[in-house]
Design a protein around this motif. Structure first.
Motif, PDB file in Angstrom:
ATOM      1  N   LYS A  13      -3.113   4.762  -0.007  1.00  0.00           N
ATOM      2  CA  LYS A  13      -4.421   5.314  -0.670  1.00  0.00           C
ATOM      3  C   LYS A  13      -4.073   7.030  -0.689  1.00  0.00           C
ATOM      4  O   LYS A  13      -4.580   7.454  -1.950  1.00  0.00           O
ATOM      5  CB  LYS A  13      -5.326   4.982   0.391  1.00  0.00           C
ATOM      6  CG  LYS A  13      -6.964   5.289  -0.044  1.00  0.00           C
ATOM      7  CD  LYS A  13      -7.543   4.636   1.060  1.00  0.00           C
ATOM      8  CE  LYS A  13      -8.973   4.386   0.540  1.00  0.00           C
ATOM      9  NZ  LYS A  13      -9.765   3.716   1.380  1.00  0.00           N
ATOM     10  N   PRO A  27       2.351   3.457  -8.037  1.00  0.00           N
ATOM     11  CA  PRO A  27       1.051   4.049  -7.806  1.00  0.00           C
ATOM     12  C   PRO A  27       0.134   3.493  -8.549  1.00  0.00           C
ATOM     13  O   PRO A  27      -1.174   3.074  -8.149  1.00  0.00           O
ATOM     14  CB  PRO A  27       1.203   5.209  -8.354  1.00  0.00           C
ATOM     15  CG  PRO A  27       2.620   5.817  -8.346  1.00  0.00           C
ATOM     16  CD  PRO A  27       3.277   4.530  -8.701  1.00  0.00           C
ATOM     17  N   GLU A  28       0.173   2.890  -9.782  1.00  0.00           N
ATOM     18  CA  GLU A  28      -0.801   2.299 -10.538  1.00  0.00           C
ATOM     19  C   GLU A  28      -1.053   0.820 -10.131  1.00  0.00           C
ATOM     20  O   GLU A  28      -2.401   0.490  -9.939  1.00  0.00           O
ATOM     21  CB  GLU A  28      -0.025   1.892 -12.031  1.00  0.00           C
ATOM     22  CG  GLU A  28      -0.585   2.424 -13.279  1.00  0.00           C
ATOM     23  CD  GLU A  28       0.417   1.726 -14.462  1.00  0.00           C
ATOM     24  OE1 GLU A  28      -0.087   0.760 -15.010  1.00  0.00           O
ATOM     25  OE2 GLU A  28       1.333   2.408 -14.754  1.00  0.00           O
ATOM     26  N   ASP A  64      -8.284  -0.336  -4.875  1.00  0.00           N
ATOM     27  CA  ASP A  64      -9.559  -0.747  -5.593  1.00  0.00           C
ATOM     28  C   ASP A  64     -10.100  -2.024  -5.246  1.00  0.00           C
ATOM     29  O   ASP A  64     -11.638  -2.276  -4.842  1.00  0.00           O
ATOM     30  CB  ASP A  64      -9.618  -0.652  -7.167  1.00  0.00           C
ATOM     31  CG  ASP A  64      -9.765   0.804  -7.589  1.00  0.00           C
ATOM     32  OD1 ASP A  64      -9.853   1.648  -6.885  1.00  0.00           O
ATOM     33  OD2 ASP A  64      -9.437   0.967  -8.754  1.00  0.00           O
ATOM     34  N   TRP A 123      -0.713  -0.149  -7.030  1.00  0.00           N
ATOM     35  CA  TRP A 123      -1.373   0.143  -5.678  1.00  0.00           C
ATOM     36  C   TRP A 123      -2.652   0.518  -5.948  1.00  0.00           C
ATOM     37  O   TRP A 123      -3.830   0.459  -5.293  1.00  0.00           O
ATOM     38  CB  TRP A 123      -0.537   1.113  -4.738  1.00  0.00           C
ATOM     39  CG  TRP A 123       0.417   0.343  -4.077  1.00  0.00           C
ATOM     40  CD1 TRP A 123       1.816   0.346  -4.339  1.00  0.00           C
ATOM     41  CD2 TRP A 123       0.179  -0.592  -2.885  1.00  0.00           C
ATOM     42  NE1 TRP A 123       2.417  -0.598  -3.350  1.00  0.00           N
ATOM     43  CE2 TRP A 123       1.574  -1.046  -2.489  1.00  0.00           C
ATOM     44  CE3 TRP A 123      -0.949  -1.049  -2.271  1.00  0.00           C
ATOM     45  CZ2 TRP A 123       1.642  -2.095  -1.507  1.00  0.00           C
ATOM     46  CZ3 TRP A 123      -0.841  -1.883  -1.208  1.00  0.00           C
ATOM     47  CH2 TRP A 123       0.496  -2.316  -0.761  1.00  0.00           C
ATOM     48  N   GLU A 124      -3.010   1.311  -7.073  1.00  0.00           N
ATOM     49  CA  GLU A 124      -4.482   1.793  -7.230  1.00  0.00           C
ATOM     50  C   GLU A 124      -5.190   0.669  -7.459  1.00  0.00           C
ATOM     51  O   GLU A 124      -6.451   0.266  -6.793  1.00  0.00           O
ATOM     52  CB  GLU A 124      -4.313   2.769  -8.438  1.00  0.00           C
ATOM     53  CG  GLU A 124      -5.671   3.257  -8.869  1.00  0.00           C
ATOM     54  CD  GLU A 124      -5.599   4.399  -9.810  1.00  0.00           C
ATOM     55  OE1 GLU A 124      -4.674   4.497 -10.449  1.00  0.00           O
ATOM     56  OE2 GLU A 124      -6.419   5.217  -9.618  1.00  0.00           O
ATOM     57  N   GLU A 125      -4.708  -0.345  -8.341  1.00  0.00           N
ATOM     58  CA  GLU A 125      -5.616  -1.668  -8.689  1.00  0.00           C
ATOM     59  C   GLU A 125      -5.804  -2.422  -7.259  1.00  0.00           C
ATOM     60  O   GLU A 125      -6.806  -2.808  -7.102  1.00  0.00           O
ATOM     61  CB  GLU A 125      -5.031  -2.457  -9.608  1.00  0.00           C
ATOM     62  CG  GLU A 125      -4.828  -1.729 -10.919  1.00  0.00           C
ATOM     63  CD  GLU A 125      -4.653  -2.773 -11.972  1.00  0.00           C
ATOM     64  OE1 GLU A 125      -4.888  -4.018 -11.981  1.00  0.00           O
ATOM     65  OE2 GLU A 125      -4.123  -2.527 -13.068  1.00  0.00           O
ATOM     66  N   VAL A 147      -2.143   7.322  -4.235  1.00  0.00           N
ATOM     67  CA  VAL A 147      -2.807   7.191  -5.299  1.00  0.00           C
ATOM     68  C   VAL A 147      -3.795   8.102  -5.367  1.00  0.00           C
ATOM     69  O   VAL A 147      -4.032   8.496  -6.704  1.00  0.00           O
ATOM     70  CB  VAL A 147      -3.496   5.936  -4.948  1.00  0.00           C
ATOM     71  CG1 VAL A 147      -4.802   5.568  -6.057  1.00  0.00           C
ATOM     72  CG2 VAL A 147      -2.433   4.557  -5.171  1.00  0.00           C
ATOM     73  N   ASN A 148      -4.272   8.843  -4.689  1.00  0.00           N
ATOM     74  CA  ASN A 148      -5.554   9.869  -4.837  1.00  0.00           C
ATOM     75  C   ASN A 148      -4.889  11.253  -4.791  1.00  0.00           C
ATOM     76  O   ASN A 148      -5.806  12.189  -5.085  1.00  0.00           O
ATOM     77  CB  ASN A 148      -6.502   9.640  -3.538  1.00  0.00           C
ATOM     78  CG  ASN A 148      -7.306   8.615  -3.662  1.00  0.00           C
ATOM     79  OD1 ASN A 148      -7.438   7.668  -4.704  1.00  0.00           O
ATOM     80  ND2 ASN A 148      -7.722   7.872  -2.554  1.00  0.00           N
ATOM     81  N   ARG A 191       1.872  11.557  -6.592  1.00  0.00           N
ATOM     82  CA  ARG A 191       1.695  10.471  -7.681  1.00  0.00           C
ATOM     83  C   ARG A 191       2.990  10.652  -8.531  1.00  0.00           C
ATOM     84  O   ARG A 191       3.877   9.903  -9.080  1.00  0.00           O
ATOM     85  CB  ARG A 191       0.736  10.362  -8.109  1.00  0.00           C
ATOM     86  CG  ARG A 191      -0.092   8.936  -8.044  1.00  0.00           C
ATOM     87  CD  ARG A 191      -1.269   8.951  -8.809  1.00  0.00           C
ATOM     88  NE  ARG A 191      -1.032   7.941  -9.737  1.00  0.00           N
ATOM     89  CZ  ARG A 191      -2.099   6.799 -10.011  1.00  0.00           C
ATOM     90  NH1 ARG A 191      -3.538   6.942  -9.252  1.00  0.00           N
ATOM     91  NH2 ARG A 191      -1.958   5.953 -10.928  1.00  0.00           N
TER      92      ARG A 191
END
Ligand code: SRM
Ligand code: FAD
Ligand code: SF4
Ligand code: FES
Lengths: 115, 829
Positions: free
Chosen positions: B790, B609-610, B617, B612-614, B793-794, B799
């Motif tokens: 997405k 998740p970390e 973004d 993919w979050e980046e 991640v949200n 998560r």
């Protein structure tokens, strides 16, 4: 087959029952040992076994899909789909060696594993 | 008191003999002991090459080690029997131990025959017979660039293919004028020769080797005409010779060209001593295939039981395992029966050669050869073996069944004693009995209960046909049900889910299924739910295969890969930098994929998740590399830059990839768009391929790479972009609704009644009246698309599921890496 219930087992408090997804599984760490716990909500039963798949020695079983073969509860490894009985530990589609299965009990919303 | 029976050799025949002894209940009369010289328990030599390509020794074992224990069969491995004392009824082993026997069975197999070539003892010269041989080759090959296989027979070709696939430039040297002289005629061999040549195998025939060159190590081979070639490794595969040395020492009679002489009941020239398998000279010859060896084992067990069964020789038909071209030969392949009439089909275009030999009176099939397309092997073999009277136009046997023509033989027409599985000697009667009387209804069940199809596997299609035919005859519904939990086909489940508005798996199981489900029906239903309702698949995490569960492909060692979407393969330098930065930060192995994008390997589940979050973004989204869904639409650079480009293939590829991204389907989907007929995007190898013409686009469908490559076929020509998308919508929806699970579009089209003409009718002429609905359904998919990553991640709850252990924040300490070329890889097991 050896009856695991006759051995004196030591019960370990593993995890809150609601943290194990319905009809799914999780891996837990108990005294450094990786153990897979499965919640068969359809049947109202719980099972536990070693997380290591004996086929290619992958720490994977908790990530597999649960189900049954003619009523016998089983876990299918996510790597190459070898299935193991969660009652006897026997491999159901091959001649691989048995996996260790452990007794499970639910007390006060917690899952206990007998090692 | 029980008699002592010792088996010398623990190979394929020995273990078959033991199994038959157990089945026959003879273990209450005999104590069984097996002594083998190899370090391993009996393994599947027929699939020895699998060991070379990575299969475990354990997976090759014919029976698990525990089986011997369970049946109280004593096994000694890694020890050779050196002496038989036939008067005192004892054998002596190389460790000097001595065992007494009442009955002795020799199953010593054969050894590779090594011709007396000068220099054959140099380093780098090997044979191809045992696991040990292959482990040596595997090790030595690492330092080699070029390889030679001496001998262009069945085994030689297999060995050459194996080392060639390992990246070695390989050459086959055959003394005779053509390859596979025992099985093929000159014409058939020339087809094979050409095909293998195209695949990169060098073939030298009709030549004699003078000597092996090199000081200690092999460096080349010199021929008698003085020419030479370079090589780093040599594998000799020039035939086999029976291992009769022990028998000779014991004074048993052997044949002039080797082989322990036995009678019809497998007894050697000395009573109480028997020989079975490749070491035996039975019915006038030695036998180099496993089927006759197994039959000898069976005959001997019957004899020990007191029954009167004889070995009179058997059919030597073979269908070759994968060597790069389909090859089969059966019966009197070369037509040497007096009066035999050969009928030949040669198609240089499709590279197919077929020859059948018909008896003088035109009534019977005597044998034949198939090169390039062996799909009719099973049917022809049955016609030959069962002496089925041929139709008046026997040439119809030459046209391929699968193409609709041909002489069709129903499996039900066969006699009950027709052998369907020659490896295991299973007859039609036995299989029918299992279906009719034991209630077996699946091929897997038949394999387990009759052993049919468990050898080389060549008969599995026939077993499947037989199963279907028998069930049909019984009036049972023979539709292909999903699994034991749902008595419906995929297509039926699709309709049920849709019509009854079912939204979850447990709901479907409760209403329409039974039991607790399994790894087959769960992902299938997950795919249906996604195809129909287009909800994020993470909502149904517990029924997804692991790749879909964690939205990444699981790797050796248990980490995952990350593939962001890079539509059409187009990427800005800025975005490349982002991938570089993130890859570096998380120490991920980085590789350009075959699908024109970038794969980052080695992320732990808790890191996903970390990472993919980046990525999100920075504007990336999921590439669905894990799903049965659209992968990539490859593009070539097209008219924007390329001097030959007719249209802007990149823009069109991006448009299409973005349209169908996230679309769930029975199997993965791939596309390609090329800017002209040069086809640099390889679009015709894809499920849909679009190629620019000077008037518009040509749309091709149902291509496939992978293990059975198929070129896509033309659906519509010279259409504009909108029409192209319209047709694609219809084509894809039709496929999604009607294909069986895990069926790529190529296989689906091959099984679609009416084929491409019918598909054109559905897609272009709208013969089903469904076109509008298909388009609407597709538009719904497009409109409801969401990036799955997405969503995760949200969503803190989703998560939280991405961790190694539910009860601890520790990471999985069993994950380990080793360095490779400035990056890392999982520690080899
Ligand atoms: C990463 C990649 C190899 C590479 O490094 O280049 C790859 C990797 C895998 N391929 Fe592939 N394939 C990759 C391009 C291809 C291609 C080339 C292409 O797409 O142009 C093909 C042939 C074209 C085709 O599919 O028709 C290809 C044919 C296959 C097949 C055979 C499919 C078939 O119909 O026969 C499988 C097996 C399957 O899907 O059942 C497969 C399955 C796999 C899996 C998913 C196997 C698995 O479940 O672990 C591999 C996952 C590796 C991983 O852990 O991520 N891969 N694979 C490529 C990813 C492309 C991408 O960007 O998404
Ligand atoms: C690479 C390869 C591919 C093949 N492919 C096919 C195919 O596609 N189809 C087909 O039908 N056949 C195939 N074969 C042939 C098939 O493997 C043999 O027919 C089969 O293995 C014969 O079985 P066996 O038990 O007689 O001999 P083996 O399997 O060779 O077993 C004999 C065993 O006896 C041991 N032994 C010998 N002497 C002694 C002694 N004095 N003391 C103790 N142990 C001893 C040997 O070490 C060996 O382990 C293939 C063979 C190879 C090598
Ligand atoms: S990446 Fe594809 S071809 Fe390569 S090993 Fe994996 S599945 Fe096989
Ligand atoms: S590692 Fe579990 S099936 Fe292969």
């Amino acid at each position: 087959m050896e009856n695991i219930n006759n051995k004196s087992v030591e019960w370990h408090k593993a995890i809150k029952a609601i943290e194990v997804p319905e009809n799914g599984g999780v891996a837990v760490l108990i005294e450094g040992k990786q153990i897979a716990i499965f919640n068969f909500t359809v049947k109202g039963e719980w099972y536990a076994c070693q997380n290591l798949c004996p086929h290619k020695q992958e720490m994977a079983l908790a990530r597999g899909l649960i189900g049954d073969l003619n009523g016998e509860p089983k876990i299918a490894c996510p790597f190459h789909k070898k299935s193991f009985s969660l009652e006897s530990g026997a491999c159901l589609n091959d001649d691989l060696c048995n996996i260790d299965v452990y007794p499970v009990k639910i007390e006060e919303d917690f899952v206990y594993i007998g090692l | 008191m029980k008699k002592k029976l010792i088996v010398v050799g623990n190979g394929m025949t020995a273990v078959k003999f033991c199994q038959k002894m157990v089945e026959a209940g003879l273990l209450n009369q005999f104590d069984l002991m097996v002594i083998g010289e190899e370090p391993h328990y009996a393994y599947d030599r027929v699939h020895l090459t699998d060991y070379y390509t990575g299969t475990d020794v354990l997976d090759l074992h014919l029976v698990p080690i525990q089986w011997y224990k369970d049946n109280q069969i004593e096994v000694i491995t890694h020890t050779k029997v050196t002496l038989i004392d036939k008067h005192n009824l004892t054998v002596e082993l190389e460790d000097k131990s001595i065992f007494k026997y009442d009955t002795l069975v020799l199953a010593t197999g054969s050894a590779a025959f090594v011709p007396p070539i000068e220099g054959k003892d140099k380093d780098g010269v090997f044979v191809y017979r045992t696991i040990y041989d292959l482990s040596l080759i595997k090790e030595y090959v690492k330092g080699a660039k070029k390889g030679v296989v001496i001998g262009g027979g069945l085994l030689g070709l297999e060995a050459a293919k194996a080392i060639m696939d390992d990246g070695i430039e390989s050459t086959i040297i055959e003394r005779n004028p053509w390859l596979m002289g025992r099985q093929l005629d000159k014409q058939g061999a020339s087809f094979l020769h050409k095909k293998l040549g195209e695949q990169g195998l060098n073939i030298i025939t009709d030549t004699n080797i003078a000597r092996v060159l090199g000081d200690d190590k092999v460096t080349g081979i010199e021929f008698i005409d003085g020419t030479s070639i370079e090589t780093d490794i040599i594998v000799i595969s020039s035939g086999i010779k029976a291992r009769d040395e022990l028998a000779i020492k014991a004074g048993l009679e052997v044949g002039k060209f080797g082989g322990i002489l036995v009678d019809e009941g497998m007894q050697t020239t000395y009573p109480g001593i028997y020989a079975i398998g490749e070491c035996a000279l039975a019915a006038g010859m030695t036998w180099g295939l496993v089927a006759p060896c197994y039959e000898m084992a069976e005959v001997l067990v019957e004899r020990l039981k007191g029954e009167d069964r004889s070995f009179l020789g058997t059919d030597m038909s073979t269908k070759l395992k994968l060597i790069g071209s389909e090859v089969a030969s059966f019966g009197d392949a070369l037509g040497s029966t007096p009066g035999a009439i050969p009928l030949v089909l040669e198609n240089r275009f499709t590279q197919v050669y077929k020859r059948i030999n018909i008896s003088e009176d035109g009534k019977y099939l005597l044998g034949g050869i198939l090169v390039g397309d062996a799909s009719d092997y099973n049917t022809l073999l049955q016609i030959y073996k069962n002496k089925i009277v041929l139709p008046a136009n026997p040439e119809s046997l030459l046209s391929t069944q699968s193409q609709g023509g041909g002489f069709s033989l129903s499996v039900l027409d066969l006699a009950d004693d027709a052998v369907i599985c020659s490896c295991e000697g299973v007859t039609k009667g036995k299989i029918c009995n299992a279906i009719e009387n034991d209630g077996v209804t699946t091929v897997a069940g038949l394999k387990k209960c009759t052993k049919a199809g468990t050898g080389c596997g060549g008969c599995v299609p026939m077993v499947d046909d037989l199963l279907t035919a028998v069930l049909k005859k019984q009036g049972k519904d023979v539709k292909k049900v999903v699994c034991e939990h749902f008595a419906y086909s995929r297509q039926e489940l699709f309709d049920i889910v849709k019509l009854e508005e079912i939204k979850t798996y447990p709901d479907l199981l409760a209403k329409k299924g039974h039991g607790m489900g399994c790894e087959i029906c769960k992902p299938l239903v997950a795919s249906l739910l996604a195809s129909i309702w287009n909800e994020p698949i993470v909502k149904h995490q517990q029924i997804q295969d692991t790749n879909d569960k964690f939205l990444g492909n699981i790797q050796r060692g248990g980490t995952y890969s990350i593939v962001p979407r890079i539509a059409g393969g187009e990427i800005t330098p800025q975005k490349l930098e982002v991938i570089g930065r993130i890859g570096k930060k998380y120490d991920l192995y980085c590789k350009i994929t075959g699908g024109q994008r970038i794969d980052l390997f080695g992320a732990r589940v808790d890191q996903l998740p970390e990472i993919w979050e980046e990525l999100i973004d920075e504007g990336f989204e999921s590439g669905h590399a894990y799903g049965k869904s659209l992968r990539t639409v490859k593009s070539c650079v097209g008219s924007t830059w390329c001097r030959f480009g007719l249209h802007d293939s990149v823009s069109f590829a991006i448009q299409i990839e973005n349209r169908y991204k996230g679309l769930r389907s029975p199997h993965k989907l791939k596309g390609g768009v090329s800017g002209c007929v040069r086809e640099c995007a390889e679009a015709k190898g894809k499920d849909f391929g679009i190629i620019a013409t000077d008037k518009g686009w040509n749309l091709y469908v149902s291509g496939n790479g992978g293990s059975n490559p198929v070129h896509a076929v033309l659906l519509a020509s010279d259409i504009d972009s909108d029409t192209c998308i319209k047709y694609l919508d219809r084509f894809l929806m039709f496929y999604i609704k009607t294909a069986a699970p895990l069926t790529r579009t190529s296989k689906w089209l091959a099984g679609l009644e009416g084929g491409i003409e019918y598909l054109k009718d559905v897609v272009i002429n709208d013969c089903l009246g469904m076109a509008e609905q298909f388009e609407k359904e597709m538009q719904f998919q497009v409109d409801t698309y969401k990036c799955e990553w997405k969503e995760v991640v949200n969503n803190p709850e989703l998560r939280a599921k991405f961790k190694a252990f539910a009860n601890s924040d520790q990471t999985d300490s069993s994950i380990k890496f080793v360095p490779i070329r400035d990056q890392k890889m999982p520690t080899p097991c």
